[in-house]
Enzyme design. Structure first.
Site, PDB file in Angstrom:
ATOM      1  CE1 TYR A 109     -10.809  -1.389  -6.231  1.00 28.69           C
ATOM      2  CE2 TYR A 109     -10.988  -3.718  -6.757  1.00 28.69           C
ATOM      3  CZ  TYR A 109     -11.403  -2.613  -6.017  1.00 28.69           C
ATOM      4  OH  TYR A 109     -12.386  -2.752  -5.083  1.00 28.69           O
TER       5      TYR A 109
ATOM      6  CD  GLU B 259      -6.937   2.398  -8.889  1.00 29.74           C
ATOM      7  OE1 GLU B 259      -7.841   2.614  -8.093  1.00 29.74           O
ATOM      8  OE2 GLU B 259      -5.810   1.973  -8.532  1.00 29.74           O
TER       9      GLU B 259
ATOM     10  CB  CYS C 148      -0.926  -0.006   1.212  1.00 23.99           C
ATOM     11  SG  CYS C 148      -1.832   1.527   1.398  1.00 23.99           S
TER      12      CYS C 148
ATOM     13  CB  CYS D  21      -3.167   2.527  -1.712  1.00 24.69           C
ATOM     14  SG  CYS D  21      -3.479   0.811  -1.329  1.00 24.69           S
TER      15      CYS D  21
ATOM     16  CE  LYS E  54      -4.588   4.342  -6.304  1.00 27.30           C
ATOM     17  NZ  LYS E  54      -5.151   3.019  -6.119  1.00 27.30           N
TER      18      LYS E  54
ATOM     19  CD  GLU F 163     -28.028  19.541  -4.705  1.00 22.43           C
ATOM     20  OE1 GLU F 163     -29.114  19.934  -4.261  1.00 22.43           O
ATOM     21  OE2 GLU F 163     -27.168  20.326  -5.162  1.00 22.43           O
TER      22      GLU F 163
ATOM     23  CG  HIS G 234     -28.371  23.542  -3.632  1.00 20.53           C
ATOM     24  ND1 HIS G 234     -28.517  22.734  -4.740  1.00 20.53           N
ATOM     25  CD2 HIS G 234     -28.531  24.824  -4.062  1.00 20.53           C
ATOM     26  CE1 HIS G 234     -28.764  23.500  -5.792  1.00 20.53           C
ATOM     27  NE2 HIS G 234     -28.767  24.766  -5.414  1.00 20.53           N
TER      28      HIS G 234
HETATM   29  P1  NDP Z   1      -8.236  -7.535 -10.097  1.00 17.74           P
HETATM   30  O1  NDP Z   1      -8.638  -8.815  -9.494  1.00 17.74           O
HETATM   31  O2  NDP Z   1      -8.990  -6.290  -9.761  1.00 17.74           O
HETATM   32  O3  NDP Z   1      -8.257  -7.668 -11.665  1.00 17.74           O
HETATM   33  C1  NDP Z   1      -7.549  -8.653 -12.339  1.00 17.74           C
HETATM   34  C2  NDP Z   1      -7.896  -8.535 -13.802  1.00 17.74           C
HETATM   35  O4  NDP Z   1      -7.106  -9.446 -14.533  1.00 17.74           O
HETATM   36  C3  NDP Z   1      -9.345  -8.855 -14.077  1.00 17.74           C
HETATM   37  O5  NDP Z   1      -9.806  -7.982 -15.061  1.00 17.74           O
HETATM   38  C4  NDP Z   1      -9.274 -10.285 -14.582  1.00 17.74           C
HETATM   39  O6  NDP Z   1     -10.294 -10.611 -15.479  1.00 17.74           O
HETATM   40  C5  NDP Z   1      -7.956 -10.252 -15.323  1.00 17.74           C
HETATM   41  N1  NDP Z   1      -7.316 -11.559 -15.442  1.00 17.74           N
HETATM   42  C6  NDP Z   1      -7.008 -12.417 -14.451  1.00 17.74           C
HETATM   43  N2  NDP Z   1      -6.384 -13.502 -14.949  1.00 17.74           N
HETATM   44  C7  NDP Z   1      -6.308 -13.321 -16.277  1.00 17.74           C
HETATM   45  C8  NDP Z   1      -5.788 -14.092 -17.335  1.00 17.74           C
HETATM   46  N3  NDP Z   1      -5.228 -15.275 -17.124  1.00 17.74           N
HETATM   47  N4  NDP Z   1      -5.872 -13.606 -18.590  1.00 17.74           N
HETATM   48  C9  NDP Z   1      -6.446 -12.412 -18.825  1.00 17.74           C
HETATM   49  N5  NDP Z   1      -6.963 -11.633 -17.860  1.00 17.74           N
HETATM   50  C10 NDP Z   1      -6.897 -12.088 -16.598  1.00 17.74           C
HETATM   51  O7  NDP Z   1      -6.695  -7.413  -9.775  1.00 17.74           O
HETATM   52  P2  NDP Z   1      -5.656  -6.226  -9.897  1.00 17.74           P
HETATM   53  O8  NDP Z   1      -4.379  -6.874 -10.273  1.00 17.74           O
HETATM   54  O9  NDP Z   1      -6.184  -5.127 -10.741  1.00 17.74           O
HETATM   55  O10 NDP Z   1      -5.587  -5.717  -8.407  1.00 17.74           O
HETATM   56  C11 NDP Z   1      -5.293  -6.628  -7.333  1.00 17.74           C
HETATM   57  C12 NDP Z   1      -6.058  -6.277  -6.104  1.00 17.74           C
HETATM   58  O11 NDP Z   1      -5.532  -5.111  -5.525  1.00 17.74           O
HETATM   59  C13 NDP Z   1      -7.530  -5.966  -6.375  1.00 17.74           C
HETATM   60  O12 NDP Z   1      -8.318  -7.120  -6.222  1.00 17.74           O
HETATM   61  C14 NDP Z   1      -7.876  -4.930  -5.363  1.00 17.74           C
HETATM   62  O13 NDP Z   1      -8.500  -5.553  -4.285  1.00 17.74           O
HETATM   63  C15 NDP Z   1      -6.549  -4.338  -4.962  1.00 17.74           C
HETATM   64  N6  NDP Z   1      -6.463  -2.956  -5.443  1.00 17.74           N
HETATM   65  C16 NDP Z   1      -7.325  -2.033  -4.922  1.00 17.74           C
HETATM   66  C17 NDP Z   1      -7.283  -0.740  -5.369  1.00 17.74           C
HETATM   67  C18 NDP Z   1      -8.233   0.252  -4.794  1.00 17.74           C
HETATM   68  O14 NDP Z   1      -8.797   0.005  -3.746  1.00 17.74           O
HETATM   69  N7  NDP Z   1      -8.461   1.378  -5.457  1.00 17.74           N
HETATM   70  C19 NDP Z   1      -6.343  -0.294  -6.384  1.00 17.74           C
HETATM   71  C20 NDP Z   1      -5.508  -1.362  -6.890  1.00 17.74           C
HETATM   72  C21 NDP Z   1      -5.580  -2.626  -6.415  1.00 17.74           C
HETATM   73  P3  NDP Z   1     -11.761 -11.072 -14.971  1.00 17.74           P
HETATM   74  O15 NDP Z   1     -12.385  -9.885 -14.363  1.00 17.74           O
HETATM   75  O16 NDP Z   1     -12.407 -11.498 -16.241  1.00 17.74           O
HETATM   76  O17 NDP Z   1     -11.536 -12.185 -14.014  1.00 17.74           O
END
Ligand code: NDP
Length: 461
Positions: free
Chosen positions: A180, A184, A43, A48, A51, A443, A438
């Site tokens: 995410y 982002e 983080c 986080c 980022k 709102e 407002h």
């Molecule tokens: P996510 O789980 O959010 O997303 C992973 C993405 O990768 C999904 O779109 C998934 O597709 C895709 N994917 C997974 N495996 C494959 C594959 N073999 N081939 C192609 N696509 C694939 O993970 P992130 O890496 O983005 O982030 C990790 C974690 O970190 C998040 O779960 C979140 O909890 C945390 N995070 C939170 C943030 C925040 O609070 N703002 C910011 C950044 C991270 P599909 O959806 O189809 O499964």
């Protein structure tokens, strides 16, 4: 009675580990914490916090453009990536210092080493080879980006880890994933002037979010100039004349300077000695825990991303505080993973809490959906085409608001407050009798009097 070197030994200096070590030590326990990389964890060091600093940086060019509508003439502007990295690194170093200061202030022993389990009560400090014992052990080693080793040429790709330290800002980037991190960073790089392509395997980005927000964000990102290729995946990546050539399943060959994989994160459990100590892991390598975060070995707990429950910083911190209640305050407390408010720091932002329309329609017989889409006041003079979406999902029989979803500026800030109302079980009538502030965008949340539509037995009516 057996005596141990420590009451508590924590492996991993991220959000969950530092919180457990600091609070346990402040309660008078003898505590040590070991971290192999940098205190603060994902983080603070490469997640986080940096980022969000990048998100701020990426928004300035729109602020400069918007200023004209309000009478300002902004002179020529330019962006210096190295300056941003240096400023960000300074801030991260300051925060890391604060984490350590907090630990030291509570009298926790700070160890800069990898630590591995030898047995249920023994930990080996890798730097020195020394072993120490502890009555209780917490595993809080977090996770790391999935390297997607099956992808030919994955070694030419970066993950979010490296994105924070790129030597140069690329001219063009291809980002794989639709979660995410992918979303982002697509917005960050585009905002900083990088030609950005996002490739996602599914029908629409952000699969776990409400469909309206997914579509709305996709349209807003595309309108800014981010190329989003859904239903597509990377087939291979190769290096050609200093650039990267990317073969895709459906969209042919792309070229870019950087390819970033954001395909989920995997728990950091390899080589930790879990098997030797008898700590069970699941098929993804995550530490298996009970409702109190206790592993299969009763004196060893695991918290945060290493358990692959909900990969969010505040969740790891909450799990740590529950561990403290359970272990040191005689008050067994289960972490509450229901109704977690969350934000995606895209541009526009997403802020959300509770059930999506799709989830709620499976759980409740009848729903009222309140939906507003509008141009925020600031956009009237700036001329920006962006729309805000606000949506409340209400269980028609109990009147409870079971989901609240926002796309637009400050959606993350609003999600935090909405999180309290949903957690408290507020009804739509509570929202209705709340006076509006407002003029604000939020709102709208208390002025949507008639449902936009209903969903009965899963069907929109
Ligand atoms: P996510 O789980 O959010 O997303 C992973 C993405 O990768 C999904 O779109 C998934 O597709 C895709 N994917 C997974 N495996 C494959 C594959 N073999 N081939 C192609 N696509 C694939 O993970 P992130 O890496 O983005 O982030 C990790 C974690 O970190 C998040 O779960 C979140 O909890 C945390 N995070 C939170 C943030 C925040 O609070 N703002 C910011 C950044 C991270 P599909 O959806 O189809 O499964």
């Amino acid at each position: 009675m057996t005596s141990y070197d420590y009451d508590l030994f924590v492996i991993g200096g991220g959000s969950g580990g530092v919180r457990s070590a600091r609070v346990a030590a402040s309660l008078g326990n003898k505590v040590a914490i070991a971290e192999e990389y940098r205190y603060g964890g994902t983080c603070v060091i490469r997640g986080c916090v940096p980022k969000k600093l990048f998100v701020y940086a990426a928004q300035f060019h729109e602020h400069f453009e918007d200023a004209a509508g309000f009478g300002w003439t902004v002179g020529a502007s330019s962006f210096d990536w190295k300056k941003l990295i240096a400023a960000k690194d300074n801030e991260i170093a300051r925060l890391e210092g604060l984490y350590k200061k907090g630990l030291a202030g509570a009298n926790a022993e700070i160890l800069e080493t990898r630590a591995e389990l030898v047995d249920a009560h023994t930990v080996r400090l890798v730097n020195t080879g020394k072993t120490v014992t502890a009555k209780t052990i917490v595993i809080a080693t977090g996770g790391r980006p999935n390297p997607h080793a099956a992808l030919p040429g994955h070694e030419f790709c970066i993950s979010s880890n490296e994105a924070f330290h790129l030597e140069e800002l690329p001219k063009a980037i291809v980002i794989a994933g639709g979660g995410y991190i992918a979303v982002e960073f697509a917005n960050i790089f585009h905002g900083l002037g990088v030609e950005t392509t996002l490739i996602y395997r599914g029908a629409e980005i952000l699969s776990r979010f409400d469909q309206d927000l997914r579509q709305g964000l996709h349209e807003a990102m595309a309108a800014k100039g981010i190329r989003i290729l859904c239903h597509d995946t990377l087939e291979s990546v190769s290096k050609q004349e200093g650039r990267l050539s990317i073969e895709t399943l459906k969209n042919g060959t792309l070229t870019a300077d950087v390819v970033m994989l954001a395909l989920g994160r995997i728990p950091n459990t390899e080589g930790l000695g879990l098997e030797t100590a008898g700590v069970k892991t699941d098929e993804r390598g995550a530490v298996v825990v009970d409702e109190y975060s206790r592993t299969s070995v009763p004196n060893i707990y695991a918290l945060g991303d290493v358990t692959d429950r909900v990969q969010l910083t505040p969740v790891a911190i909450h799990e740590a505080m529950c561990f403290i209640e359970t272990e040191y305050k005689g008050n067994p407390t289960k972490p509450d993973h229901e109704t977690i408010a969350t934000a995606v720091f895209s541009q526009p932002e997403i802020g959300t809490v509770g059930l999506t329309e799709e989830e709620a329609s499976k759980r409740y017989k009848e729903l009222e959906v309140y939906r507003a889409q509008f141009r925020p006041l600031k956009a009237t003079l700036s001329g920006r085409g962006e729309k805000m979406i606000m949506k409340l999902i209400v269980d028609a029989s109990s009147r409870k608001v079971v989901g609240a979803h926002i796309l637009g500026h400050d959606a993350g800030e609003m999600a935090q407050i909405l999180g309290i109302t949903l957690k408290a079980g507020c009804t739509k009538d509570d929202f209705d009798r709340t006076m509006a502030v407002h003029p604000t965008a939020s709102e709208e949340l208390v002025t949507m009097y008639a449902p936009s539509y209903r969903i009965r037995d899963g069907v929109r009516v």
